[in-house]
Design a protein around this motif. Structure first.
Motif, PDB file in Angstrom:
ATOM      1  N   LEU A   1      12.038  -2.836   1.410  1.00  0.00           N
ATOM      2  CA  LEU A   1      11.297  -4.040   1.817  1.00  0.00           C
ATOM      3  C   LEU A   1      11.399  -5.094   0.722  1.00  0.00           C
ATOM      4  N   ASP A   2      11.222  -6.348   1.111  1.00  0.00           N
ATOM      5  CA  ASP A   2      11.331  -7.455   0.162  1.00  0.00           C
ATOM      6  C   ASP A   2       9.979  -7.681  -0.519  1.00  0.00           C
ATOM      7  N   PRO A   3       9.881  -7.374  -1.820  1.00  0.00           N
ATOM      8  CA  PRO A   3       8.570  -7.504  -2.492  1.00  0.00           C
ATOM      9  C   PRO A   3       8.081  -8.944  -2.591  1.00  0.00           C
ATOM     10  N   THR A   4       8.986  -9.907  -2.451  1.00  0.00           N
ATOM     11  CA  THR A   4       8.508 -11.296  -2.543  1.00  0.00           C
ATOM     12  C   THR A   4       7.616 -11.656  -1.353  1.00  0.00           C
ATOM     13  N   ASN A   5       7.827 -10.967  -0.222  1.00  0.00           N
ATOM     14  CA  ASN A   5       6.991 -11.231   0.951  1.00  0.00           C
ATOM     15  C   ASN A   5       5.757 -10.326   0.993  1.00  0.00           C
ATOM     16  N   ILE A   6       5.735  -9.341   0.095  1.00  0.00           N
ATOM     17  CA  ILE A   6       4.606  -8.405   0.056  1.00  0.00           C
ATOM     18  C   ILE A   6       4.117  -8.345  -1.390  1.00  0.00           C
TER      19      ILE A   6
ATOM     20  N   THR B   1      12.093  -5.902  14.677  1.00  0.00           N
ATOM     21  CA  THR B   1      10.767  -6.442  15.014  1.00  0.00           C
ATOM     22  C   THR B   1      10.798  -7.959  15.194  1.00  0.00           C
ATOM     23  N   GLN B   2      10.051  -8.417  16.172  1.00  0.00           N
ATOM     24  CA  GLN B   2       9.947  -9.852  16.434  1.00  0.00           C
ATOM     25  C   GLN B   2       8.787 -10.458  15.640  1.00  0.00           C
ATOM     26  N   LYS B   3       8.062  -9.608  14.895  1.00  0.00           N
ATOM     27  CA  LYS B   3       6.862 -10.083  14.186  1.00  0.00           C
ATOM     28  C   LYS B   3       6.935  -9.688  12.715  1.00  0.00           C
ATOM     29  N   ARG B   4       8.043 -10.014  12.092  1.00  0.00           N
ATOM     30  CA  ARG B   4       8.258  -9.573  10.708  1.00  0.00           C
ATOM     31  C   ARG B   4       7.176 -10.108   9.765  1.00  0.00           C
ATOM     32  N   GLU B   5       6.816 -11.354   9.911  1.00  0.00           N
ATOM     33  CA  GLU B   5       5.810 -11.930   8.998  1.00  0.00           C
ATOM     34  C   GLU B   5       4.482 -11.207   9.109  1.00  0.00           C
ATOM     35  N   LEU B   6       4.088 -10.953  10.356  1.00  0.00           N
ATOM     36  CA  LEU B   6       2.818 -10.260  10.579  1.00  0.00           C
ATOM     37  C   LEU B   6       2.910  -8.824  10.062  1.00  0.00           C
ATOM     38  N   ALA B   7       4.068  -8.211  10.256  1.00  0.00           N
ATOM     39  CA  ALA B   7       4.269  -6.837   9.778  1.00  0.00           C
ATOM     40  C   ALA B   7       4.171  -6.785   8.262  1.00  0.00           C
ATOM     41  N   GLU B   8       4.784  -7.756   7.601  1.00  0.00           N
ATOM     42  CA  GLU B   8       4.717  -7.794   6.136  1.00  0.00           C
ATOM     43  C   GLU B   8       3.281  -8.068   5.672  1.00  0.00           C
ATOM     44  N   ALA B   9       2.596  -8.926   6.417  1.00  0.00           N
ATOM     45  CA  ALA B   9       1.197  -9.216   6.077  1.00  0.00           C
ATOM     46  C   ALA B   9       0.350  -7.957   6.201  1.00  0.00           C
ATOM     47  N   TYR B  10       0.644  -7.164   7.241  1.00  0.00           N
ATOM     48  CA  TYR B  10      -0.114  -5.922   7.447  1.00  0.00           C
ATOM     49  C   TYR B  10       0.123  -4.956   6.277  1.00  0.00           C
ATOM     50  N   ILE B  11       1.380  -4.831   5.864  1.00  0.00           N
ATOM     51  CA  ILE B  11       1.680  -3.912   4.762  1.00  0.00           C
ATOM     52  C   ILE B  11       1.007  -4.400   3.480  1.00  0.00           C
ATOM     53  N   ASN B  12       1.065  -5.707   3.255  1.00  0.00           N
ATOM     54  CA  ASN B  12       0.414  -6.264   2.068  1.00  0.00           C
ATOM     55  C   ASN B  12      -1.092  -5.998   2.097  1.00  0.00           C
ATOM     56  N   PHE B  13      -1.654  -6.120   3.290  1.00  0.00           N
ATOM     57  CA  PHE B  13      -3.093  -5.869   3.500  1.00  0.00           C
ATOM     58  C   PHE B  13      -3.436  -4.413   3.164  1.00  0.00           C
ATOM     59  N   MET B  14      -2.592  -3.481   3.635  1.00  0.00           N
ATOM     60  CA  MET B  14      -2.861  -2.066   3.405  1.00  0.00           C
ATOM     61  C   MET B  14      -2.723  -1.695   1.921  1.00  0.00           C
ATOM     62  N   LEU B  15      -1.947  -2.494   1.182  1.00  0.00           N
ATOM     63  CA  LEU B  15      -1.750  -2.218  -0.242  1.00  0.00           C
ATOM     64  C   LEU B  15      -2.793  -2.915  -1.120  1.00  0.00           C
ATOM     65  N   SER B  16      -3.662  -3.731  -0.498  1.00  0.00           N
ATOM     66  CA  SER B  16      -4.662  -4.465  -1.284  1.00  0.00           C
ATOM     67  C   SER B  16      -5.706  -3.491  -1.832  1.00  0.00           C
ATOM     68  N   PRO B  17      -6.240  -3.757  -3.025  1.00  0.00           N
ATOM     69  CA  PRO B  17      -7.181  -2.819  -3.651  1.00  0.00           C
ATOM     70  C   PRO B  17      -8.367  -2.440  -2.766  1.00  0.00           C
ATOM     71  N   GLU B  18      -8.882  -3.416  -2.033  1.00  0.00           N
ATOM     72  CA  GLU B  18     -10.079  -3.152  -1.213  1.00  0.00           C
ATOM     73  C   GLU B  18      -9.786  -2.103  -0.126  1.00  0.00           C
ATOM     74  N   ILE B  19      -8.678  -2.310   0.592  1.00  0.00           N
ATOM     75  CA  ILE B  19      -8.322  -1.378   1.668  1.00  0.00           C
ATOM     76  C   ILE B  19      -7.896  -0.037   1.095  1.00  0.00           C
ATOM     77  N   GLN B  20      -7.185  -0.076  -0.020  1.00  0.00           N
ATOM     78  CA  GLN B  20      -6.750   1.167  -0.665  1.00  0.00           C
ATOM     79  C   GLN B  20      -7.965   2.038  -1.020  1.00  0.00           C
ATOM     80  N   LYS B  21      -9.005   1.390  -1.546  1.00  0.00           N
ATOM     81  CA  LYS B  21     -10.217   2.127  -1.926  1.00  0.00           C
ATOM     82  C   LYS B  21     -10.913   2.695  -0.689  1.00  0.00           C
ATOM     83  N   THR B  22     -11.021   1.865   0.355  1.00  0.00           N
ATOM     84  CA  THR B  22     -11.710   2.310   1.585  1.00  0.00           C
ATOM     85  C   THR B  22     -11.028   3.546   2.168  1.00  0.00           C
TER      86      THR B  22
END
Lengths: 352, 305
Positions: free
Chosen positions: A112-117, A272-293
């Motif tokens: 995956l491209d880390p610049t988008n995540i 996927t036709q929703k690459r931006e949203l998919a990358e946003a979702y992965i970034n969201f799942m890697l965020s400290p808050e979600i990681q802790k939850t």
């Protein structure tokens, strides 16, 4: 008329400004007014409960979208049968062994491209290592579970599994269908042979594990160790720690030779036709808050090194560089290339 | 069978030419079911056959060609033959057990004169079918496991020192499958036995035959079609069972359905899984053909196909 023309122009200006403002707020990843569906895979059980109750709705609200989750395993065969241009999933959450197989078939991205995540910059090295396709968001440590009331000595080494006293009281997995079993095979090869890829040594060692109780999935092993059907078994730390709050005699041991990584990996499908949203979702799942939850819900070790868990979790999970250094990752590309031959051999070893 | 063959002779013209050239209007009634059959049976089986002889999925991959590779792979590894034999062996054992246990019950059901008695027996046979296969299999696991009811009781009374290997064994699989599929045997046999005229047995005993001999020489031969039909059903269901061999066998007994699932879910090898599916289908078809032949022989020269 002049007045109304002025009003129209002002409205247009204001709405453009508002749109520009929304885009700025929504940067750098995605417009926050997508109003579309994101098809993902995921686990059921406790993971599913917490995801549906908190994490999923948070993402849906933030990105104005709807998450559609498939929790009916296995996922890869469904991707195989789905259109490459409009795949059934946008984001695939699975263990790394399945991701590696899917990469070979062109079903998910290799990297995956880390610049988008951006949150990928906060991860431990194992989460984006050469053995990972996509990005690892959590890991469990595969070690040994034992019954405190039934074992004579607390186990410390993987070799304890081979002790005569555990004949038919030890448990492992059906290697062809379970990634913990496959990872364990490479550990047996490391301990009794020249390295993780010494298959002959692994086969010889597995032969000596009989009689043994085999199960197909981790939930079945949890049941066996809790009921005392097995006294010592291969299991991931989450499978024992998740019963922390209930009285039981099961305990987890991280063998001195190291623990194996059971990675929870996220990846995107190339079509996927929703690459931006998919990358946003992965970034969201890697965020400290979600990681802790999620880590505290299911006892997974977070891949984000900036996450600080509550004490009880922080002490027991892989939350420091020193503890993370114990992790051994399997080269799943190599394993999958040899899988058919390994399966046929181990099926023969463990037949009645 | 053709329409002319089934039509009564009086309705056909002297020169045997049909009066109407179009199909019978009633024949259109079978169109929906024929379409359903084509959509849900012929099409999937044809696709499975096609996938088993291709190198990949032509919908998504370039350069896909025909290959016998999957069948060669099956034939060239003795392990696969072993799996096939275990599958058939479990099917045969289950069929035999279901027949031995089911026949007396079916006979009793057919011969009991009380309506209440018959109803109670029928409920007893059908009741287990109202529970899911997984639930019934888990119940057997609870009974037969090392710490289960049977082993715990035997150990408590000091009859055994170590638990008997009831679970994770072929015996366990056969017990589980027999329990699940015995209703198919009983219901099939009951239908046939209840149509056998009871007076034939009475005549045999009146002529001096022992009741057992009367059963052996009169009832049993007349119930052979039921035995064959019931056995065919139970065998076909047993060799294609997945849940019970999985849970009761402890993964030490690989059957064809388990190998198929393994190939699809963990090896992602659709082609080989399809070839295994076709092999399982061929076995079942061979059985049906064999069954029809045997039934044909037993029923004289009547056309049963």
């Amino acid at each position: 008329m002049t007045h109304s023309r002025f009003n129209a122009g002002r409205r247009r200006f204001l709405s453009s400004a508002a749109a520009a403002g929304a885009m700025t707020l929504g940067s750098p990843l995605v417009l926050r007014a997508q109003n579309s569906e994101l098809n993902i895979t995921g686990w059921g059980g406790k993971w599913g409960e917490v995801f549906e109750a908190t994490v999923g709705p948070m993402f849906e609200k933030e990105y104005n979208c709807k998450i559609v989750r498939d929790t009916s395993f296995p996922f890869v065969p469904k991707l195989q049968a789905s259109s490459r241009r409009n795949p059934i999933y946008d984001v695939v959450h699975s263990n790394q062994n399945a991701q590696a197989a899917a990469v070979v078939m062109g079903l998910v991205e290799e990297k995956l491209d880390p610049t988008n995540i951006p949150n990928m910059a906060e991860l431990y090295d194992y989460a984006t290592s050469d053995t990972i396709n996509g990005v690892c968001m959590f890991t469990s440590a595969i070690g040994m579970g034992y019954r405190k009331d039934l074992v004579k000595e607390v186990p410390t080494s993987w070799t304890d599994l081979w002790k005569e006293e555990y004949a038919d009281k030890r448990g492992a997995y059906v290697i062809p269908i379970n990634s913990l079993g496959q990872a364990f095979l490479t550990m047996a090869a490391s301990i009794y042979g020249s390295g993780a890829k010494d298959l002959d040594a692994a086969y010889e060692a597995l032969e000596k594990l009989k009689p043994i109780k085999l199960v197909d999935f981790t939930g079945a092993m949890e049941k066996m160790i809790l009921s005392g059907e097995v006294e010592l078994c291969v299991i991931h730390d989450s499978g024992v720690l998740r019963y922390y709050d209930t009285p039981n005699e099961a305990a987890f041991c991280a063998p001195k030779e190291g623990v194996l990584a059971l990675e929870q990996v996220l990846n995107i499908t190339p079509g996927t036709q929703k690459r931006e949203l998919a990358e946003a979702y992965i970034n969201f799942m890697l965020s400290p808050e979600i990681q802790k939850t999620m880590a505290e819900a299911v006892w997974y070790s977070p891949a984000n090194k900036n996450v600080v868990l509550s004490d009880v979790y922080q002490e027991r999970l892989l939350t420091t560089p020193e503890k993370v250094a114990q992790l051994k990752q399997v080269d799943w590309m190599w394993y999958n290339a040899n899988k058919d031959a390994i399966d046929m051999r181990v099926n023969r070893i463990f037949r009645a | 069978m053709s329409e002319a063959a089934t039509a009564p002779a009086a309705l056909t013209s002297d020169d045997a030419a049909p009066r109407r050239t179009g199909p019978n209007a009633l024949a259109w009634l079978i169109l929906p079911i024929a379409l359903l059959f084509a959509l849900f049976f012929v099409l999937p089986i044809s696709l499975m056959l096609l996938m088993s002889v291709l190198t990949g999925n032509p919908m998504f991959e370039q350069g896909v060609r025909f290959t016998p590779e999957n069948y060669i792979r099956f034939a060239s590894d003795s392990y696969n033959w072993e799996v096939l034999w275990i599958t058939i062996r479990i099917g045969l054992s289950t069929t035999l057990a279901a027949l031995l246990l089911g026949y007396p019950l079916a006979h009793l059901m057919a011969r009991v004169h009380s309506r209440t008695g018959h109803a109670l027996l029928l409920i007893a046979v059908l009741a287990p079918m109202l529970t899911g296969i997984v639930v019934r299999t888990f119940a057997w696991m609870a009974i037969l496991s090392d710490t289960g009811v049977v082993n715990a009781t035997l150990m408590r009374f000091g009859l055994i020192d170590r638990p008997l290997p009831l679970l994770n064994s072929e015996t366990g699989i056969v017990i589980g499958l027999t329990h699940i599929y015995i209703p198919y045997m009983v219901l099939t046999l009951n239908g046939v036995i209840s149509r056998i005229d009871e007076r034939l047995e009475q005549a045999a005993t009146n002529l001096g035959a022992h009741p057992l001999r009367a059963f052996w020489e009169v009832t049993l031969p007349l119930s052979v079609p039921g035995i064959l039909a019931g056995s065919l059903l139970v065998f076909a269901l047993s060799i294609s069972a997945y849940v019970t061999p999985l849970l009761m066998g402890g993964f030490q007994f690989m059957t064809l359905p388990l190998l198929i699932y393994q190939q699809i879910s963990a090896s992602f090898n659709i082609g080989f899984a399809a070839a295994l599916g076709i092999i399982l289908l061929v076995i079942s078809l061979a059985l049906v053909i064999g069954y029809n032949r045997v039934l044909g022989l037993l029923s004289g020269d009547r056309d049963l196909t």
